[in-house]
Design a protein around this motif. Structure first.
Motif, PDB file in Angstrom:
ATOM      1  N   GLY A 171       0.814  -1.210   0.000  1.00  0.00           N
ATOM      2  CA  GLY A 171       0.000   0.000   0.000  1.00  0.00           C
ATOM      3  C   GLY A 171       0.847   1.259   0.000  1.00  0.00           C
ATOM      4  N   LEU A 172       1.838   1.276   0.911  1.00  0.00           N
ATOM      5  CA  LEU A 172       2.697   2.467   0.981  1.00  0.00           C
ATOM      6  C   LEU A 172       3.479   2.652  -0.309  1.00  0.00           C
ATOM      7  CD1 LEU A 172       4.012   2.537   4.648  1.00  0.00           C
ATOM      8  CD2 LEU A 172       2.341   4.033   3.541  1.00  0.00           C
ATOM      9  N   TRP A 173       3.911   1.534  -0.895  1.00  0.00           N
ATOM     10  CA  TRP A 173       4.659   1.611  -2.150  1.00  0.00           C
ATOM     11  C   TRP A 173       3.795   2.236  -3.251  1.00  0.00           C
ATOM     12  CZ3 TRP A 173       9.362   2.102  -3.116  1.00  0.00           C
ATOM     13  CH2 TRP A 173       9.877   1.876  -4.380  1.00  0.00           C
ATOM     14  N   THR A 174       2.550   1.757  -3.358  1.00  0.00           N
ATOM     15  CA  THR A 174       1.618   2.319  -4.356  1.00  0.00           C
ATOM     16  C   THR A 174       1.430   3.819  -4.109  1.00  0.00           C
ATOM     17  OG1 THR A 174       0.477   0.194  -4.332  1.00  0.00           O
ATOM     18  CG2 THR A 174      -0.671   2.018  -5.385  1.00  0.00           C
ATOM     19  N   ALA A 175       1.242   4.191  -2.826  1.00  0.00           N
ATOM     20  CA  ALA A 175       1.036   5.604  -2.494  1.00  0.00           C
ATOM     21  C   ALA A 175       2.273   6.435  -2.854  1.00  0.00           C
ATOM     22  CB  ALA A 175       0.707   5.755  -1.010  1.00  0.00           C
ATOM     23  N   PHE A 176       3.450   5.874  -2.627  1.00  0.00           N
ATOM     24  CA  PHE A 176       4.693   6.583  -2.943  1.00  0.00           C
ATOM     25  C   PHE A 176       4.836   6.828  -4.439  1.00  0.00           C
ATOM     26  CE2 PHE A 176       7.179   6.007   1.088  1.00  0.00           C
ATOM     27  CZ  PHE A 176       7.549   7.329   1.160  1.00  0.00           C
ATOM     28  N   ILE A 177       4.523   5.798  -5.237  1.00  0.00           N
ATOM     29  CA  ILE A 177       4.610   5.970  -6.694  1.00  0.00           C
ATOM     30  C   ILE A 177       3.601   7.045  -7.124  1.00  0.00           C
ATOM     31  CG2 ILE A 177       4.311   4.841  -8.941  1.00  0.00           C
ATOM     32  CD1 ILE A 177       5.316   2.283  -7.703  1.00  0.00           C
ATOM     33  N   GLY A 178       2.401   7.008  -6.509  1.00  0.00           N
ATOM     34  CA  GLY A 178       1.392   8.021  -6.804  1.00  0.00           C
ATOM     35  C   GLY A 178       1.902   9.416  -6.495  1.00  0.00           C
ATOM     36  N   TRP A 179       2.561   9.537  -5.346  1.00  0.00           N
ATOM     37  CA  TRP A 179       3.093  10.838  -4.944  1.00  0.00           C
ATOM     38  C   TRP A 179       4.161  11.317  -5.936  1.00  0.00           C
ATOM     39  CZ3 TRP A 179       8.251  11.377  -3.331  1.00  0.00           C
ATOM     40  CH2 TRP A 179       8.584  12.667  -2.917  1.00  0.00           C
ATOM     41  N   PHE A 180       5.016  10.383  -6.381  1.00  0.00           N
ATOM     42  CA  PHE A 180       6.047  10.726  -7.371  1.00  0.00           C
ATOM     43  C   PHE A 180       5.406  11.191  -8.685  1.00  0.00           C
ATOM     44  CE2 PHE A 180       8.355   9.170 -11.120  1.00  0.00           C
ATOM     45  CZ  PHE A 180       9.429  10.036 -11.076  1.00  0.00           C
ATOM     46  N   LEU A 181       4.381  10.444  -9.126  1.00  0.00           N
ATOM     47  CA  LEU A 181       3.699  10.808 -10.377  1.00  0.00           C
ATOM     48  C   LEU A 181       3.031  12.174 -10.245  1.00  0.00           C
ATOM     49  CD1 LEU A 181       2.079   7.447 -11.517  1.00  0.00           C
ATOM     50  CD2 LEU A 181       4.141   8.558 -12.392  1.00  0.00           C
ATOM     51  N   LEU A 182       2.488  12.446  -9.057  1.00  0.00           N
ATOM     52  CA  LEU A 182       1.827  13.731  -8.831  1.00  0.00           C
ATOM     53  C   LEU A 182       2.808  14.884  -8.999  1.00  0.00           C
ATOM     54  CD1 LEU A 182      -0.839  15.073  -7.987  1.00  0.00           C
ATOM     55  CD2 LEU A 182      -0.043  14.961  -5.623  1.00  0.00           C
ATOM     56  N   SER A 183       3.983  14.761  -8.378  1.00  0.00           N
ATOM     57  CA  SER A 183       4.933  15.874  -8.485  1.00  0.00           C
ATOM     58  C   SER A 183       5.437  16.018  -9.917  1.00  0.00           C
ATOM     59  CB  SER A 183       6.088  15.713  -7.489  1.00  0.00           C
ATOM     60  OG  SER A 183       6.761  14.520  -7.730  1.00  0.00           O
ATOM     61  N   ALA A 184       5.591  14.893 -10.630  1.00  0.00           N
ATOM     62  CA  ALA A 184       6.039  14.976 -12.024  1.00  0.00           C
ATOM     63  C   ALA A 184       4.968  15.617 -12.902  1.00  0.00           C
ATOM     64  CB  ALA A 184       6.407  13.593 -12.544  1.00  0.00           C
ATOM     65  N   ALA A 185       3.681  15.284 -12.638  1.00  0.00           N
ATOM     66  CA  ALA A 185       2.594  15.876 -13.427  1.00  0.00           C
ATOM     67  C   ALA A 185       2.524  17.374 -13.168  1.00  0.00           C
ATOM     68  CB  ALA A 185       1.259  15.210 -13.090  1.00  0.00           C
ATOM     69  N   GLN A 186       2.704  17.773 -11.893  1.00  0.00           N
ATOM     70  CA  GLN A 186       2.679  19.200 -11.565  1.00  0.00           C
ATOM     71  C   GLN A 186       3.833  19.934 -12.235  1.00  0.00           C
ATOM     72  OE1 GLN A 186       2.509  18.651  -7.386  1.00  0.00           O
ATOM     73  NE2 GLN A 186       0.343  19.166  -7.248  1.00  0.00           N
ATOM     74  N   GLU A 187       4.990  19.256 -12.288  1.00  0.00           N
ATOM     75  CA  GLU A 187       6.151  19.885 -12.900  1.00  0.00           C
ATOM     76  C   GLU A 187       5.934  20.117 -14.393  1.00  0.00           C
ATOM     77  OE1 GLU A 187      10.681  19.158 -13.974  1.00  0.00           O
ATOM     78  OE2 GLU A 187       9.796  17.783 -12.518  1.00  0.00           O
ATOM     79  N   SER A 188       5.270  19.150 -15.048  1.00  0.00           N
ATOM     80  CA  SER A 188       5.055  19.319 -16.481  1.00  0.00           C
ATOM     81  C   SER A 188       4.097  20.479 -16.733  1.00  0.00           C
ATOM     82  CB  SER A 188       4.542  18.031 -17.103  1.00  0.00           C
ATOM     83  OG  SER A 188       3.223  17.795 -16.709  1.00  0.00           O
ATOM     84  N   PHE A 189       3.156  20.702 -15.802  1.00  0.00           N
ATOM     85  CA  PHE A 189       2.295  21.879 -15.858  1.00  0.00           C
ATOM     86  C   PHE A 189       3.158  23.148 -15.829  1.00  0.00           C
ATOM     87  CE2 PHE A 189      -2.226  20.951 -14.187  1.00  0.00           C
ATOM     88  CZ  PHE A 189      -2.756  21.300 -15.400  1.00  0.00           C
ATOM     89  N   ALA A 190       4.124  23.159 -14.872  1.00  0.00           N
ATOM     90  CA  ALA A 190       4.993  24.324 -14.693  1.00  0.00           C
ATOM     91  C   ALA A 190       5.799  24.584 -15.962  1.00  0.00           C
ATOM     92  CB  ALA A 190       5.919  24.105 -13.506  1.00  0.00           C
ATOM     93  N   GLN A 191       6.277  23.493 -16.602  1.00  0.00           N
ATOM     94  CA  GLN A 191       7.077  23.678 -17.815  1.00  0.00           C
ATOM     95  C   GLN A 191       6.262  24.318 -18.930  1.00  0.00           C
ATOM     96  OE1 GLN A 191       8.765  19.823 -18.399  1.00  0.00           O
ATOM     97  NE2 GLN A 191      10.575  20.320 -17.192  1.00  0.00           N
TER      98      GLN A 191
END
Ligand SMILES: [Zn+2]
Length: 378
Positions: free
Chosen positions: A217-237
């Motif tokens: 569960g924590l692993w899934t949540a961590f990957i989700g958190w990583f994807l979230l920050s990457a998606a936000q970054e692509s917005f910023a770009q």
């Protein structure tokens, strides 16, 4: 601009000229996968020796990461085919990352670069499936390929999920770009899908963890958190791109150009830098610009030679200076500054230096525009 994923680490070699790196965080996942494979092989094949369990665990784990590199390489080779530079491939805790030099030029390129990854993972899944089913004679080969075909299949399916920055999100962006003809709009759509997917993974992960599956569960949540920050970054770009679109070098350059004469010594020059706080000067001789000197350039000369070295000897001669033209788009200038890893370049028009443009000026202007929006524009 911070990257959500690491850019470098320990270099392990080059394939097709692309440097491959191991990020420090990769060792964690390598250890975890090796340990879990050893446990799996131990329970499924109790007849093997402990050394065999360990050896096959390590070998299978290495082959898995070789598969990940193969996946990233296929993205990279398609990019290179379109003459888009690939800077590096890095293995890190969440898998692999190919650092592609710039965005694709059109929707078809974006789509092809993205889809190459999942196709290559499916191809590997097929190869290992054949290995698992046709090497019955060797238990170890079929145990390893049995796991490898499933994990590569899983990798292909996971990467096809339609949320940026996963391959599926890039495929979605390619399609949306082709349909709308608008790169910015397409990125927003793919990033929004990516954020939705990321929140879903964090939610499912926490739910699993609360229901007893702590590690998974924590692993899934961590990957989700990583994807979230990457998606936000692509917005910023995309915000950066649309903010800087239409801005030219002459709109942002500083027109006052600090000069020093070429017969000045480096010792005197360093005092000039300390006095004025400016770190980059145009060197003149007989009233004309002949080169450029920076603190960075001064440091290349040993300290005890500063008094006896003239700027003429230490400067970058004018014909070797990277320069911008007044009409050049700031986005292109910024890209060149970053690729060449330099902090500033002069703006030259008809042989005359008319201004200086620096990385931090561009970033400061960007920050201001993002903060106050487009208030100042007509
Ligand atoms: Zn991929």
């Amino acid at each position: 601009m911070a990257q959500a994923a690491p850019g470098s680490g320990i270099p392990i070699g080059r394939i097709f000229g692309i440097p491959i790196y191991l990020h420090a965080s990769w060792f964690i996942i390598f250890l975890l996968i090796t340990l879990s494979l050893r446990t799996q092989f131990t329970s499924q094949h109790p007849g093997w020796t402990p050394a065999q369990h360990w050896m096959l665990g390590i070998l299978t784990s290495v082959l898995f990461f070789a598969s990940v590199i193969f996946h990233e390489l296929s993205h990279s080779l398609v990019a290179l085919h379109y003459r888009i530079p690939v800077k590096s491939i890095t293995l890190f805790v969440f898998g692999g990352l190919a650092r592609i030099g710039r965005d694709a030029s059109n929707a078809r390129q974006e789509f092809s670069i993205a889809i190459a990854g999942p196709i290559s993972s499916l191809f590997l899944a097929g190869c290992f499936w054949l290995g698992a089913h046709f090497f019955h004679g060797n238990e170890m080969v079929s145990a390893a390929s049995g796991w490898l075909w499933q994990i590569n299949g899983l990798l292909a399916v996971f990467n096809l999920l339609p949320g940026f920055p996963l391959d599926g999100g890039r495929i979605l962006r390619g399609i949306a770009w082709g349909v709308t003809g608008d790169f910015t709009r397409a990125t927003q759509i793919a990033s929004s899908a990516g954020k939705l997917l990321a929140y879903l993974m964090i939610f499912v992960g926490i739910w699993q963890a609360l229901n007893g599956n702590w590690v998974g569960g924590l692993w899934t949540a961590f990957i989700g958190w990583f994807l979230l920050s990457a998606a936000q970054e692509s917005f910023a770009q995309v915000a950066i791109r649309s903010t800087l679109t239409g801005v030219r070098a002459e709109d942002i350059m500083t027109r006052d150009i600090p000069t020093v004469t070429r017969d000045m010594s480096l010792e005197e020059y360093v005092h000039e830098v300390l006095r004025t706080g400016r770190r980059c000067h145009i060197v003149t001789g007989a009233g004309r610009p002949v080169g450029m000197i920076t603190m960075h350039g001064a440091r290349l000369v040993p300290r005890d030679e500063w008094a006896n070295t003239s700027l003429q000897a230490a400067m970058l001669p004018i014909d070797r200076i990277q320069a911008a033209s007044p009409e050049e788009p700031v986005l292109a200038v910024l890209e060149r500054l970053q690729n060449e890893d330099i902090n500033q370049m002069p703006v030259i028009s008809e042989g005359q230096i008319v201004g200086m443009i620096a990385r931090d000026t561009i970033l400061r202007m960007l920050q201001t525009r993002l903060q106050i929006g487009h208030l100042a524009e007509p």
